[in-house]
Design an enzyme around this catalytic site. Sequence first.
Site, PDB file in Angstrom:
ATOM      1  N   GLY A   1       0.808  -1.226   0.000  1.00 22.10           N
ATOM      2  CA  GLY A   1       0.000   0.000   0.000  1.00 22.10           C
ATOM      3  C   GLY A   1       0.839   1.272   0.000  1.00 22.10           C
TER       4      GLY A   1
ATOM      5  N   ARG B   1      12.077   0.188   7.840  1.00 19.38           N
ATOM      6  CA  ARG B   1      12.745  -0.126   9.095  1.00 19.38           C
ATOM      7  C   ARG B   1      14.253  -0.093   8.849  1.00 19.38           C
ATOM      8  NH1 ARG B   1       8.573   0.893  11.007  1.00 19.38           N
ATOM      9  NH2 ARG B   1       7.251  -0.356  12.375  1.00 19.38           N
TER      10      ARG B   1
ATOM     11  N   GLU C   1      16.895   2.437  17.052  1.00 19.52           N
ATOM     12  CA  GLU C   1      16.195   3.670  17.486  1.00 19.52           C
ATOM     13  C   GLU C   1      15.986   3.668  19.002  1.00 19.52           C
ATOM     14  OE1 GLU C   1      12.570   3.917  15.219  1.00 19.52           O
ATOM     15  OE2 GLU C   1      13.655   3.800  13.330  1.00 19.52           O
TER      16      GLU C   1
ATOM     17  N   HIS D   1      11.785   8.998  12.851  1.00 18.67           N
ATOM     18  CA  HIS D   1      10.696   8.009  12.732  1.00 18.67           C
ATOM     19  C   HIS D   1       9.319   8.615  13.034  1.00 18.67           C
ATOM     20  CE1 HIS D   1       9.661   3.452  12.911  1.00 18.67           C
ATOM     21  NE2 HIS D   1       8.737   4.159  12.277  1.00 18.67           N
TER      22      HIS D   1
HETATM   23  O1  LIG Z   1       6.439   2.890  11.484  1.00 13.35           O
HETATM   24  C1  LIG Z   1       5.255   2.955  11.487  1.00 13.35           C
HETATM   25  C2  LIG Z   1       4.365   1.801  11.334  1.00 13.35           C
HETATM   26  O2  LIG Z   1       4.875   0.674  11.278  1.00 13.35           O
HETATM   27  O3  LIG Z   1       3.133   1.989  11.282  1.00 13.35           O
END
Ligand SMILES: O=CC(=O)O
Length: 335
Positions: A162, A242, A271, A289
């Site tokens: 998506g 990620r 992180e 992030h």
């Molecule tokens: O990093 C954000 C998510 O995984 O929704």
Amino acid sequence: MLPRVLVCGQYLLMCHLPFPLQHLISESRSHFLSSFGPGGPYEGTVALYRRNTSSAVIGKFDAPLIHALADTSKVRWIAQSSSGYDEIDVQACKERGILVSNTPRANEDATATTTLYLMISCLRRFSMAERSLRSGTWKTPCDAAQTHDVTGRTLGIFGLGGIGLRFAHLAHAFPMRIIYFSRRKAESVPDWCEYVLSLEELCKQADVLSIHVPLNQSTTGIIGEKEIRTLRRGSVLLNTSRGRIVDQEAMIRALEDGHLSSVGLDVYPDEPRVDPRLLTFPQCTLLPHIGGVSAESSRAKELQALRNLKAFVLGGIGEDIVPELKTGIGNSTML
Ligand SMILES: O=CC(=O)O
């Protein structure tokens, strides 16, 4: 006792639910795990609402936590309120009959918009230019004449789920040439979105490589030295998925010798730690992030996680079960 849902991590919505919500009161992992028994504050909990913010107190949902949870509680559902669920050991959940749902779709627009920003900022060096203005040096050291237009470049999208597809639509508006590689060729994508047969081919052709696959065992470090060196000299790498998907050492080496002209990152391997070497490349755009987070997407994520929990508590099976757990569901329902 009515089945209860325990909220682990930040939760903002005020809405009427057909089950009691208990908020996390634990200040340690051991308190959390010892609180599900008779008379404990989490007694009767059958499902968890989870956000990654809970890791700061109770840690990641790794195998030891999942096994302890299965031994001491009646929890059979974890509703993760984000699209990424890499902080939950889904294999351990599978072994112990706990199902996990996530919130795909809810933050597609927010994350794709962030990726678009990173791409524009890396090519035109807008973040660097803003930093020169704010530091009182006007345009110096950013030399706008050395920056590049986005239009006409080739964008390589790794993972056309998506978010990848939404980003493809946004970038196509320039227009850019859009190519992608995914585990399989996507159905019903526009003709201008060209499938290439391998990650290597994607890297060979892309001026900008953008990562949109989830983190799991098979994607950890998948963008390594070989893939980065297959990109053309001067390419841009974007990551809003990620941090561990990219071999950070290989990426930093490529920034040091100019093979990558810049990188646009919203995610990092460890992180909230950001490798200090990344801060020494002023041409890179680095975000903390926040890519998938906006007021709209936060609300959408919470609503989607609650819908999944409601279906589980009322009907014994929720929605949006993560792909790894979609088979063998029978043993894990409440009913
Ligand atoms: O990093 C954000 C998510 O995984 O929704």
